[in-house]
Structures are given as structure tokens and as C-alpha cells.
Design a protein around this motif. Structure first.
Motif, PDB file in Angstrom:
ATOM      1  N   GLN A   1       0.832  -1.191   0.000  1.00  0.00           N
ATOM      2  CA  GLN A   1       0.000   0.000   0.000  1.00  0.00           C
ATOM      3  C   GLN A   1       0.871   1.247   0.000  1.00  0.00           C
ATOM      4  O   GLN A   1       2.023   1.209   0.438  1.00  0.00           O
ATOM      5  CB  GLN A   1      -0.921   0.009   1.217  1.00  0.00           C
ATOM      6  CG  GLN A   1      -1.989  -1.054   1.152  1.00  0.00           C
ATOM      7  CD  GLN A   1      -2.996  -0.926   2.275  1.00  0.00           C
ATOM      8  OE1 GLN A   1      -2.738  -0.295   3.281  1.00  0.00           O
ATOM      9  NE2 GLN A   1      -4.152  -1.528   2.080  1.00  0.00           N
ATOM     10  N   GLY A   2       0.300   2.336  -0.468  1.00  0.00           N
ATOM     11  CA  GLY A   2       0.995   3.613  -0.458  1.00  0.00           C
ATOM     12  C   GLY A   2       0.291   4.611  -1.345  1.00  0.00           C
ATOM     13  O   GLY A   2      -0.058   4.280  -2.471  1.00  0.00           O
ATOM     14  N   SER A   3       0.099   5.806  -0.833  1.00  0.00           N
ATOM     15  CA  SER A   3      -0.556   6.843  -1.627  1.00  0.00           C
ATOM     16  C   SER A   3       0.425   7.519  -2.579  1.00  0.00           C
ATOM     17  O   SER A   3       0.021   8.221  -3.498  1.00  0.00           O
ATOM     18  CB  SER A   3      -1.204   7.890  -0.718  1.00  0.00           C
ATOM     19  OG  SER A   3      -0.226   8.491   0.115  1.00  0.00           O
TER      20      SER A   3
ATOM     21  N   GLU B   1       5.620   6.324   0.415  1.00  0.00           N
ATOM     22  CA  GLU B   1       4.835   5.509   1.347  1.00  0.00           C
ATOM     23  C   GLU B   1       4.870   4.037   0.915  1.00  0.00           C
ATOM     24  O   GLU B   1       5.004   3.134   1.743  1.00  0.00           O
ATOM     25  CB  GLU B   1       3.395   6.016   1.395  1.00  0.00           C
ATOM     26  CG  GLU B   1       2.560   5.348   2.469  1.00  0.00           C
ATOM     27  CD  GLU B   1       1.164   5.942   2.545  1.00  0.00           C
ATOM     28  OE1 GLU B   1       0.233   5.163   2.830  1.00  0.00           O
ATOM     29  OE2 GLU B   1       1.000   7.155   2.311  1.00  0.00           O
ATOM     30  N   PHE B   2       4.751   3.812  -0.384  1.00  0.00           N
ATOM     31  CA  PHE B   2       4.849   2.464  -0.947  1.00  0.00           C
ATOM     32  C   PHE B   2       6.196   1.836  -0.575  1.00  0.00           C
ATOM     33  O   PHE B   2       6.267   0.734  -0.061  1.00  0.00           O
ATOM     34  CB  PHE B   2       4.677   2.554  -2.469  1.00  0.00           C
ATOM     35  CG  PHE B   2       4.971   1.297  -3.231  1.00  0.00           C
ATOM     36  CD1 PHE B   2       4.058   0.253  -3.254  1.00  0.00           C
ATOM     37  CD2 PHE B   2       6.148   1.182  -3.958  1.00  0.00           C
ATOM     38  CE1 PHE B   2       4.321  -0.898  -3.979  1.00  0.00           C
ATOM     39  CE2 PHE B   2       6.418   0.034  -4.685  1.00  0.00           C
ATOM     40  CZ  PHE B   2       5.496  -1.009  -4.692  1.00  0.00           C
ATOM     41  N   TRP B   3       7.281   2.574  -0.835  1.00  0.00           N
ATOM     42  CA  TRP B   3       8.635   2.071  -0.563  1.00  0.00           C
ATOM     43  C   TRP B   3       8.848   1.842   0.934  1.00  0.00           C
ATOM     44  O   TRP B   3       9.452   0.852   1.333  1.00  0.00           O
ATOM     45  CB  TRP B   3       9.680   3.029  -1.118  1.00  0.00           C
ATOM     46  CG  TRP B   3      11.071   2.500  -0.944  1.00  0.00           C
ATOM     47  CD1 TRP B   3      12.037   2.981  -0.131  1.00  0.00           C
ATOM     48  CD2 TRP B   3      11.641   1.365  -1.609  1.00  0.00           C
ATOM     49  NE1 TRP B   3      13.175   2.222  -0.235  1.00  0.00           N
ATOM     50  CE2 TRP B   3      12.964   1.223  -1.139  1.00  0.00           C
ATOM     51  CE3 TRP B   3      11.166   0.454  -2.553  1.00  0.00           C
ATOM     52  CZ2 TRP B   3      13.814   0.201  -1.577  1.00  0.00           C
ATOM     53  CZ3 TRP B   3      12.009  -0.554  -2.984  1.00  0.00           C
ATOM     54  CH2 TRP B   3      13.308  -0.671  -2.503  1.00  0.00           C
ATOM     55  N   ASP B   4       8.357   2.728   1.770  1.00  0.00           N
ATOM     56  CA  ASP B   4       8.493   2.575   3.218  1.00  0.00           C
ATOM     57  C   ASP B   4       7.820   1.280   3.682  1.00  0.00           C
ATOM     58  O   ASP B   4       8.360   0.568   4.541  1.00  0.00           O
ATOM     59  CB  ASP B   4       7.895   3.786   3.933  1.00  0.00           C
ATOM     60  CG  ASP B   4       8.250   3.808   5.406  1.00  0.00           C
ATOM     61  OD1 ASP B   4       9.464   3.783   5.727  1.00  0.00           O
ATOM     62  OD2 ASP B   4       7.320   3.838   6.233  1.00  0.00           O
ATOM     63  N   ASN B   5       6.671   0.963   3.130  1.00  0.00           N
ATOM     64  CA  ASN B   5       6.006  -0.288   3.479  1.00  0.00           C
ATOM     65  C   ASN B   5       6.829  -1.500   3.052  1.00  0.00           C
ATOM     66  O   ASN B   5       6.918  -2.491   3.784  1.00  0.00           O
ATOM     67  CB  ASN B   5       4.600  -0.352   2.865  1.00  0.00           C
ATOM     68  CG  ASN B   5       3.595   0.374   3.711  1.00  0.00           C
ATOM     69  OD1 ASN B   5       3.622   0.281   4.930  1.00  0.00           O
ATOM     70  ND2 ASN B   5       2.694   1.099   3.071  1.00  0.00           N
ATOM     71  N   ILE B   6       7.446  -1.425   1.904  1.00  0.00           N
ATOM     72  CA  ILE B   6       8.299  -2.525   1.452  1.00  0.00           C
ATOM     73  C   ILE B   6       9.503  -2.681   2.370  1.00  0.00           C
ATOM     74  O   ILE B   6       9.820  -3.782   2.822  1.00  0.00           O
ATOM     75  CB  ILE B   6       8.749  -2.307  -0.007  1.00  0.00           C
ATOM     76  CG1 ILE B   6       7.553  -2.412  -0.943  1.00  0.00           C
ATOM     77  CG2 ILE B   6       9.841  -3.309  -0.395  1.00  0.00           C
ATOM     78  CD1 ILE B   6       7.839  -2.004  -2.364  1.00  0.00           C
ATOM     79  N   VAL B   7      10.185  -1.581   2.674  1.00  0.00           N
ATOM     80  CA  VAL B   7      11.371  -1.607   3.532  1.00  0.00           C
ATOM     81  C   VAL B   7      11.062  -2.231   4.884  1.00  0.00           C
ATOM     82  O   VAL B   7      11.867  -2.992   5.439  1.00  0.00           O
ATOM     83  CB  VAL B   7      11.952  -0.179   3.704  1.00  0.00           C
ATOM     84  CG1 VAL B   7      12.990  -0.131   4.804  1.00  0.00           C
ATOM     85  CG2 VAL B   7      12.537   0.311   2.384  1.00  0.00           C
ATOM     86  N   HIS B   8       9.880  -1.954   5.405  1.00  0.00           N
ATOM     87  CA  HIS B   8       9.504  -2.460   6.727  1.00  0.00           C
ATOM     88  C   HIS B   8       8.780  -3.806   6.681  1.00  0.00           C
ATOM     89  O   HIS B   8       8.249  -4.265   7.677  1.00  0.00           O
ATOM     90  CB  HIS B   8       8.681  -1.409   7.466  1.00  0.00           C
ATOM     91  CG  HIS B   8       9.504  -0.227   7.839  1.00  0.00           C
ATOM     92  ND1 HIS B   8       9.519   0.921   7.083  1.00  0.00           N
ATOM     93  CD2 HIS B   8      10.376  -0.021   8.858  1.00  0.00           C
ATOM     94  CE1 HIS B   8      10.354   1.788   7.625  1.00  0.00           C
ATOM     95  NE2 HIS B   8      10.888   1.238   8.699  1.00  0.00           N
ATOM     96  N   GLY B   9       8.788  -4.432   5.512  1.00  0.00           N
ATOM     97  CA  GLY B   9       8.206  -5.768   5.396  1.00  0.00           C
ATOM     98  C   GLY B   9       6.696  -5.800   5.316  1.00  0.00           C
ATOM     99  O   GLY B   9       6.093  -6.861   5.465  1.00  0.00           O
ATOM    100  N   ASN B  10       6.070  -4.653   5.074  1.00  0.00           N
ATOM    101  CA  ASN B  10       4.613  -4.589   4.954  1.00  0.00           C
ATOM    102  C   ASN B  10       4.215  -4.700   3.483  1.00  0.00           C
ATOM    103  O   ASN B  10       3.601  -3.803   2.908  1.00  0.00           O
ATOM    104  CB  ASN B  10       4.076  -3.283   5.557  1.00  0.00           C
ATOM    105  CG  ASN B  10       4.431  -3.153   7.009  1.00  0.00           C
ATOM    106  OD1 ASN B  10       4.389  -4.126   7.750  1.00  0.00           O
ATOM    107  ND2 ASN B  10       4.799  -1.963   7.436  1.00  0.00           N
TER     108      ASN B  10
END
Length: 94
Positions: free
Chosen positions: A35-37, A41-50
Motif C-alpha cells: 500500500q501507499g498513496s 509511502e509504498f517504498w516505506d512499506n516494502i522496507v519495513h516488510g509490509n
């Protein structure tokens, strides 16, 4: 995707992305969903395993298809082009 790389990232609490390793011109067999707007935000979710990695598993049929396509690529190469190639980049034809 390499299962050991996935498991290592998971064990270390790291994110992981997918990539397509097709040498026969069929990209898009794997994707990363998060997810990410916006990109950050998309990349942050990937980095944190979300995120979730969707992959195309290699089956015997898929391996046979890849091998057949590679053989056809080499058989259709213009041999005169080999003299012009620099093989350090791994590109042997085309």
C-alpha cells in the motif's frame, strides 16, 4: 524468487522486492504489492516488510519452456554479430 533470500530477509526483519529474471523476453512474472498513496509511502512499506511478493514458481514445464526459448534464441543469432560483441556484459546475441 530464491526461498533462502526471502527467508533471510524475513528473519532479519527486512523488506524484499520481486524481480523478473527472464532471459527469453517474458517479463512481469513476479510483482511486489504494497500500500501507499505515493512512491515514498509504498517504498516505506516494502522496507519495513509490509508488502507481499507474488511470484511465478518454476515448474518442470516452465523450465522446459525457458530452455527451448533459449535454444531458439541462439539458433537464430546472426553469427557475424559475435565478432562485434564484447562478452563481458553477458550479452551474446541481439
Amino acid at each position: 524468487m530464491n526461498d533462502s533470500a526471502y527467508n533471510m530477509a524475513k528473519d532479519l526483519g527486512k523488506g524484499i522486492t520481486s524481480t523478473t529474471d527472464s532471459h527469453i523476453g517474458e517479463p512481469g512474472k513476479a510483482m511486489t504489492i504494497a500500500q501507499g498513496s505515493d512512491f515514498f509511502e509504498f517504498w516505506d512499506n516494502i522496507v519495513h516488510g509490509n508488502s507481499y511478493v507474488m511470484r511465478y514458481d518454476m515448474t518442470i514445464s516452465r523450465v522446459a519452456h525457458e530452455i527451448e526459448a533459449r535454444i531458439l534464441q541462439y539458433m537464430n543469432c546472426d553469427i557475424s554479430e559475435f565478432a562485434k560483441k564484447r562478452f563481458e556484459d553477458g550479452n551474446t546475441c541481439g
